[in-house]
Design an enzyme around this catalytic site. Structure first.
Site, PDB file in Angstrom:
ATOM      1  N   GLY A  25       0.787  -1.233   0.000  1.00 19.26           N
ATOM      2  CA  GLY A  25       0.000   0.000   0.000  1.00 19.26           C
ATOM      3  C   GLY A  25       0.816   1.279   0.000  1.00 19.26           C
ATOM      4  N   GLU A  93       8.038   4.867  -6.709  1.00 17.84           N
ATOM      5  CA  GLU A  93       8.987   3.854  -7.202  1.00 17.84           C
ATOM      6  C   GLU A  93      10.431   4.358  -7.130  1.00 17.84           C
ATOM      7  OE1 GLU A  93       8.120   0.895  -7.786  1.00 17.84           O
ATOM      8  OE2 GLU A  93       5.971   1.004  -8.161  1.00 17.84           O
TER       9      GLU A  93
END
Ligand code: ZN
Length: 194
Positions: A25, A93
């Site tokens: 998450g 990311e």
């Protein structure tokens, strides 16, 4: 983030890191924080590395399909060029950027901006995924998100690769991974019992 809600830093920037394994998450939490900043009418800009094309070229997207518009960049230094007017900077990311990211995040925070970074803290072998470990050291606030182990239901902080490959990153292959706890995680091809 309870701490921030009770005592907001004044007249300074800072770095927040959201980190954990896949399916924990991270992006969802990043989007939640950025949405709240937008509701507060703050100028928000979001970046993701070029390598992450799995869902969208112009959005960050969580596994539960929340999304926000983002700018895709080839290197962390491009963040500075595109953040001049931003009060809040989101980076998703982040494990796909090199160590330049550390300097970039410090520069942004030093000029009074709130920097929120999400990324994997370990690779599929359980090895710390640079530059995230060093980013944790220079961040004011750290959130470790845990997933649920698909084998035993324990809290999970490891990313299990389900196919054998020596590549550190299999881009666009979310199906090839699942969340596992310490007990159930193994490295494919290294004598795992599962
Ligand atoms: Zn387990």
């Amino acid at each position: 983030m309870e701490f921030i809600q009770h005592l907001n830093p004044k007249d300074t920037g800072w770095i927040e890191v959201i980190t954990g394994c896949m399916f924990s998450g991270k992006t969802e939490e990043l989007i939640r924080r950025l949405r709240r900043a937008e509701i507060a009418k703050q100028n928000v800009v979001i970046f993701k590395p070029e390598i992450d094309k799995r869902y969208s070229d112009t959005k960050i997207v969580s596994h539960n399909e929340l999304s926000l518009p983002s700018i895709m960049i080839g290197s962390a230094s491009e963040i500075l060029d595109n953040s001049e007017n931003a009060q809040v900077i989101g980076i998703d990311e982040a494990q796909f950027f090199d160590r330049t990211l550390l300097d970039v995040c410090n520069k942004l925070a030093n000029t009074g901006k709130r920097v929120i970074v999400a990324g994997l803290d370990q690779d599929y072998r359980g090895i710390p995924f640079e530059p995230i470990p060093e980013l944790l050291a220079i961040a004011e606030y750290i959130t470790k998100t845990l997933a649920i182990c698909v084998e035993c239901g324990n809290p999970a902080d490891r990313t299990q690769r389900k196919i054998a490959s020596a590549e550190r990153v299999l881009v666009g292959a979310a199906d090839s991974y699942e969340a596992r706890c310490r007990k159930c995680h193994y490295i494919p091809g290294e004598g795992g019992s599962h």
